[in-house]
Write a protein that holds these residues in place. Structure first.
Motif, short mmCIF file in Angstrom:
data_model
loop_
_atom_site.label_atom_id
_atom_site.label_comp_id
_atom_site.label_asym_id
_atom_site.label_seq_id
_atom_site.Cartn_x
_atom_site.Cartn_y
_atom_site.Cartn_z
N UNK A 11 0.87 -1.17 0.00
CA UNK A 11 0.00 0.00 0.00
C UNK A 11 0.91 1.22 0.00
N UNK A 12 0.75 2.07 -1.01
CA UNK A 12 1.63 3.23 -1.13
C UNK A 12 0.99 4.53 -0.65
N UNK A 13 -0.33 4.50 -0.48
CA UNK A 13 -1.00 5.76 -0.14
C UNK A 13 -2.29 5.49 0.61
N UNK A 14 -2.61 6.38 1.54
CA UNK A 14 -3.91 6.43 2.18
C UNK A 14 -4.51 7.78 1.84
N UNK A 66 1.61 14.21 2.32
CA UNK A 66 2.62 14.02 3.35
C UNK A 66 3.34 12.72 3.04
N UNK A 67 4.66 12.76 2.88
CA UNK A 67 5.43 11.54 2.68
C UNK A 67 5.84 11.02 4.04
N UNK A 68 5.43 9.79 4.32
CA UNK A 68 5.67 9.16 5.62
C UNK A 68 6.39 7.84 5.42
N UNK A 69 7.62 7.90 4.92
CA UNK A 69 8.35 6.67 4.63
C UNK A 69 7.81 6.04 3.37
N UNK A 70 7.50 4.75 3.42
CA UNK A 70 6.99 4.08 2.22
C UNK A 70 5.53 4.43 1.94
N UNK A 71 4.87 5.06 2.90
CA UNK A 71 3.46 5.37 2.77
C UNK A 71 3.26 6.88 2.63
N UNK A 101 -2.41 1.56 -4.65
CA UNK A 101 -1.35 0.66 -5.05
C UNK A 101 -0.77 1.15 -6.38
N UNK A 102 0.53 1.14 -6.52
CA UNK A 102 1.17 1.43 -7.79
C UNK A 102 1.18 0.13 -8.58
#
Length: 151
Positions: A11-14, A66-71, A101-102
């Motif tokens: 999961x790349x994004x919420x 907001x970039x939070x590491x891998x998420x 998901x990419x």
């Protein structure tokens, strides 16, 4: 059944729907101890080629990331036009809208998910790629966003 139908389980994004992107992005910045990111408008329909429920849509939204590491956390403040974002805000209020998901092979992944009872509701393009929102609320209780970046 495919073990990983999307080709990934990362999961790349919420995505979170909000009414006031300024206030909520400041709250997240304070909570995370980072600078508040600038928000921007999604592209207009002539550039984004936005479609909602199979028809062109002028829907746009303010976005902040907001970039939070891998998420990545995406805040979305929709405009007044019909979209998955606007529907969510009107029906449920603010809150978590999707996980993303990419992927590679957008058309094939859309067909695969539709075959699993997750219909395409909205799609469009952004600089460097395209997105699709699949309605997975029946089984997964949220939307799935597919992101395909240009190579």
């Amino acid at each position: 059944m495919d073990k990983q139908p999307l080709g990934t389980k990362i999961i790349t994004q919420i995505g979170v729907i909000v009414r006031d992107i300024e206030a909520v992005s400041q709250a997240y910045a304070d909570f995370l101890g980072v600078e508040k990111p600038a928000w921007f408008w999604t592209d207009a329909v002539d550039v984004a080629k936005t479609e909602y429920l199979g028809a062109p849509s002028p829907a746009r939204a303010k976005l902040a990331f907001f970039d939070c590491g891998q998420l990545q956390l995406e805040l979305i403040e929709p405009d007044e036009h019909p979209s998955t974002w606007r529907d969510f805000l009107e029906e449920k209020g603010e809150g978590m809208h999707h996980i993303a998901f990419v992927i590679e092979g957008m058309k094939e992944k859309i067909q695969l998910l539709e075959g699993r009872g997750m219909p395409l509701a909205q799609k469009g393009e952004y600089t460097g790629g395209r997105y699709a929102y699949m309605d997975a609320t029946r089984d997964l209780k949220l939307w799935i966003e597919l992101l395909e970046n240009d190579k």
